[in-house]
Design a protein around this motif. Structure first.
Motif, PDB file in Angstrom:
ATOM      1  N   GLY A 146       0.831  -1.196   0.000  1.00  0.00           N
ATOM      2  CA  GLY A 146       0.000   0.000   0.000  1.00  0.00           C
ATOM      3  C   GLY A 146       0.866   1.247   0.000  1.00  0.00           C
ATOM      4  O   GLY A 146       1.998   1.223   0.482  1.00  0.00           O
ATOM      5  N   GLU A 147       0.335   2.341  -0.530  1.00  0.00           N
ATOM      6  CA  GLU A 147       1.126   3.565  -0.648  1.00  0.00           C
ATOM      7  C   GLU A 147       0.557   4.728   0.150  1.00  0.00           C
ATOM      8  O   GLU A 147       1.239   5.714   0.379  1.00  0.00           O
ATOM      9  N   ASN A 148      -0.683   4.614   0.583  1.00  0.00           N
ATOM     10  CA  ASN A 148      -1.328   5.720   1.279  1.00  0.00           C
ATOM     11  C   ASN A 148      -1.903   5.215   2.598  1.00  0.00           C
ATOM     12  O   ASN A 148      -2.850   4.440   2.607  1.00  0.00           O
ATOM     13  N   ARG A 149      -1.327   5.644   3.705  1.00  0.00           N
ATOM     14  CA  ARG A 149      -1.782   5.172   5.022  1.00  0.00           C
ATOM     15  C   ARG A 149      -3.234   5.556   5.300  1.00  0.00           C
ATOM     16  O   ARG A 149      -3.936   4.878   6.036  1.00  0.00           O
ATOM     17  N   ALA A 150      -3.679   6.648   4.722  1.00  0.00           N
ATOM     18  CA  ALA A 150      -5.058   7.099   4.959  1.00  0.00           C
ATOM     19  C   ALA A 150      -6.062   6.228   4.207  1.00  0.00           C
ATOM     20  O   ALA A 150      -7.239   6.172   4.569  1.00  0.00           O
ATOM     21  N   HIS A 151      -5.580   5.536   3.168  1.00  0.00           N
ATOM     22  CA  HIS A 151      -6.463   4.683   2.368  1.00  0.00           C
ATOM     23  C   HIS A 151      -5.771   3.340   2.132  1.00  0.00           C
ATOM     24  O   HIS A 151      -5.087   3.160   1.122  1.00  0.00           O
ATOM     25  N   PRO A 152      -5.910   2.408   3.086  1.00  0.00           N
ATOM     26  CA  PRO A 152      -5.245   1.102   2.956  1.00  0.00           C
ATOM     27  C   PRO A 152      -5.615   0.382   1.663  1.00  0.00           C
ATOM     28  O   PRO A 152      -6.717   0.557   1.136  1.00  0.00           O
ATOM     29  N   ALA A 153      -4.676  -0.389   1.153  1.00  0.00           N
ATOM     30  CA  ALA A 153      -4.899  -1.146  -0.073  1.00  0.00           C
ATOM     31  C   ALA A 153      -6.034  -2.150   0.127  1.00  0.00           C
ATOM     32  O   ALA A 153      -6.217  -2.687   1.221  1.00  0.00           O
ATOM     33  N   SER A 154      -6.789  -2.396  -0.916  1.00  0.00           N
ATOM     34  CA  SER A 154      -7.900  -3.336  -0.835  1.00  0.00           C
ATOM     35  C   SER A 154      -7.403  -4.759  -0.606  1.00  0.00           C
ATOM     36  O   SER A 154      -6.267  -5.110  -0.951  1.00  0.00           O
ATOM     37  N   GLU A 155      -8.250  -5.573  -0.005  1.00  0.00           N
ATOM     38  CA  GLU A 155      -7.897  -6.952   0.336  1.00  0.00           C
ATOM     39  C   GLU A 155      -7.473  -7.752  -0.893  1.00  0.00           C
ATOM     40  O   GLU A 155      -8.065  -7.646  -1.963  1.00  0.00           O
ATOM     41  N   VAL A 156      -6.427  -8.544  -0.711  1.00  0.00           N
ATOM     42  CA  VAL A 156      -5.973  -9.452  -1.769  1.00  0.00           C
ATOM     43  C   VAL A 156      -6.589 -10.821  -1.503  1.00  0.00           C
ATOM     44  O   VAL A 156      -6.503 -11.340  -0.385  1.00  0.00           O
ATOM     45  N   GLN A 157      -7.199 -11.392  -2.527  1.00  0.00           N
ATOM     46  CA  GLN A 157      -7.811 -12.710  -2.392  1.00  0.00           C
ATOM     47  C   GLN A 157      -7.049 -13.731  -3.223  1.00  0.00           C
ATOM     48  O   GLN A 157      -6.693 -13.470  -4.378  1.00  0.00           O
ATOM     49  N   CYS A 158      -6.781 -14.875  -2.605  1.00  0.00           N
ATOM     50  CA  CYS A 158      -6.116 -15.988  -3.293  1.00  0.00           C
ATOM     51  C   CYS A 158      -7.060 -17.177  -3.255  1.00  0.00           C
ATOM     52  O   CYS A 158      -7.314 -17.733  -2.179  1.00  0.00           O
ATOM     53  N   ALA A 159      -7.584 -17.538  -4.402  1.00  0.00           N
ATOM     54  CA  ALA A 159      -8.542 -18.647  -4.488  1.00  0.00           C
ATOM     55  C   ALA A 159      -7.861 -19.870  -5.074  1.00  0.00           C
ATOM     56  O   ALA A 159      -7.179 -19.786  -6.095  1.00  0.00           O
ATOM     57  N   LEU A 160      -8.039 -21.006  -4.421  1.00  0.00           N
ATOM     58  CA  LEU A 160      -7.397 -22.252  -4.839  1.00  0.00           C
ATOM     59  C   LEU A 160      -8.458 -23.296  -5.159  1.00  0.00           C
ATOM     60  O   LEU A 160      -9.401 -23.500  -4.402  1.00  0.00           O
ATOM     61  N   SER A 161      -8.291 -23.951  -6.296  1.00  0.00           N
ATOM     62  CA  SER A 161      -9.213 -25.022  -6.663  1.00  0.00           C
ATOM     63  C   SER A 161      -8.475 -26.071  -7.488  1.00  0.00           C
ATOM     64  O   SER A 161      -7.494 -25.771  -8.165  1.00  0.00           O
ATOM     65  N   GLY A 162      -8.926 -27.302  -7.377  1.00  0.00           N
ATOM     66  CA  GLY A 162      -8.344 -28.383  -8.154  1.00  0.00           C
ATOM     67  C   GLY A 162      -9.261 -28.751  -9.306  1.00  0.00           C
ATOM     68  O   GLY A 162     -10.470 -28.909  -9.113  1.00  0.00           O
ATOM     69  N   THR A 163      -8.718 -28.832 -10.503  1.00  0.00           N
ATOM     70  CA  THR A 163      -9.510 -29.180 -11.666  1.00  0.00           C
ATOM     71  C   THR A 163      -8.894 -30.389 -12.362  1.00  0.00           C
ATOM     72  O   THR A 163      -7.779 -30.804 -12.034  1.00  0.00           O
ATOM     73  N   ALA A 164      -9.591 -30.939 -13.352  1.00  0.00           N
ATOM     74  CA  ALA A 164      -9.069 -32.081 -14.091  1.00  0.00           C
ATOM     75  C   ALA A 164      -7.826 -31.701 -14.894  1.00  0.00           C
ATOM     76  O   ALA A 164      -6.941 -32.526 -15.134  1.00  0.00           O
ATOM     77  N   ASP A 165      -7.741 -30.428 -15.290  1.00  0.00           N
ATOM     78  CA  ASP A 165      -6.622 -29.981 -16.112  1.00  0.00           C
ATOM     79  C   ASP A 165      -5.419 -29.526 -15.296  1.00  0.00           C
ATOM     80  O   ASP A 165      -4.317 -29.400 -15.833  1.00  0.00           O
TER      81      ASP A 165
END
Length: 209
Positions: A146-165
């Motif tokens: 983040g670069e601005n303490r007054a406006h924190p960076a938005s949440e980072v989401q990491c989604a994990l799933s297993g597929t046939a490929d």
């Protein structure tokens, strides 16, 4: 993978790991200090024979919470400092990465949330351990900053799933674009990891072992 590429990969991973640990060091020290301060309060109050248990309960609970946080951070750091066992469990590596990259000394930096799919057991890939680590940590390190303490960076989401490929990891954050650094993209693709950048985030497809 040629020896030269393997050396480049190892060097890039070491540099990224050092950056991540440097970011997390404040949280480690803060948790250590929290344990120390609260344990000292418990010790000093418990030394008085007429002190009721309720007088130290909140401090012992606080020390326990800080110790849990410290244990989680140290476990992630130590696990990533060791050579990755192969075939690599992508779920385990991603969990450690979200813990490490989510730790920071700045309130402007983003929180990282891991979203698990409907898989069970290990989700293993044939890609080398240092390449898997590098593929996950490189975009995360750039995205959480983040670069601005007054406006924190938005949440980072990491989604994990297993597929046939393959094993799919999707990294995204509202209002920001997740990308794979150019210096790493070729190494990731050469390992058989499909990397796709789009408006909805960065998608990494790891080949099954």
């Amino acid at each position: 993978m040629t020896p030269a590429v393997a050396d480049d990969t190892a060097a890039l991973w070491l540099h990224a790991f050092q950056r991540a640990v440097a970011r997390a060091s404040h949280d480690v020290k803060d948790a250590l200090n929290g344990v120390s301060v609260n344990v000292e309060v418990v010790r000093s109050r418990a030394a008085r024979p007429d002190t009721p248990a309720a007088a130290v309960l909140q401090f012992s609970n606080a020390a326990g919470q800080q110790l849990d946080r410290l244990s989680t951070l140290i476990d992630a750091i130590l696990s990533l400092a060791r050579a990755e066992r192969e075939p690599v469990d992508v779920a385990a590596v991603l969990r450690r990465m979200t813990i490490l990259c989510g730790a920071s000394s700045s309130p402007a930096d983003a929180h990282v949330r891991l979203i698990k799919g409907d898989y069970t057991g290990a989700v293993v890939t044939s890609a080398r351990g240092d390449v898997v680590r590098l593929a996950l940590v490189a975009p995360l390190l750039d995205l959480v900053r983040g670069e601005n303490r007054a406006h924190p960076a938005s949440e980072v989401q990491c989604a994990l799933s297993g597929t046939a490929d393959g094993i799919l990891v999707e990294i995204s954050a509202a209002g920001r674009r997740a990308v794979m650094p150019e210096s790493i993209a070729d190494i990731v693709r050469a390992a058989g990891i499909r990397c796709t950048e789009g408006d909805q985030g960065l998608s990494l497809a790891f080949p099954h072992a």
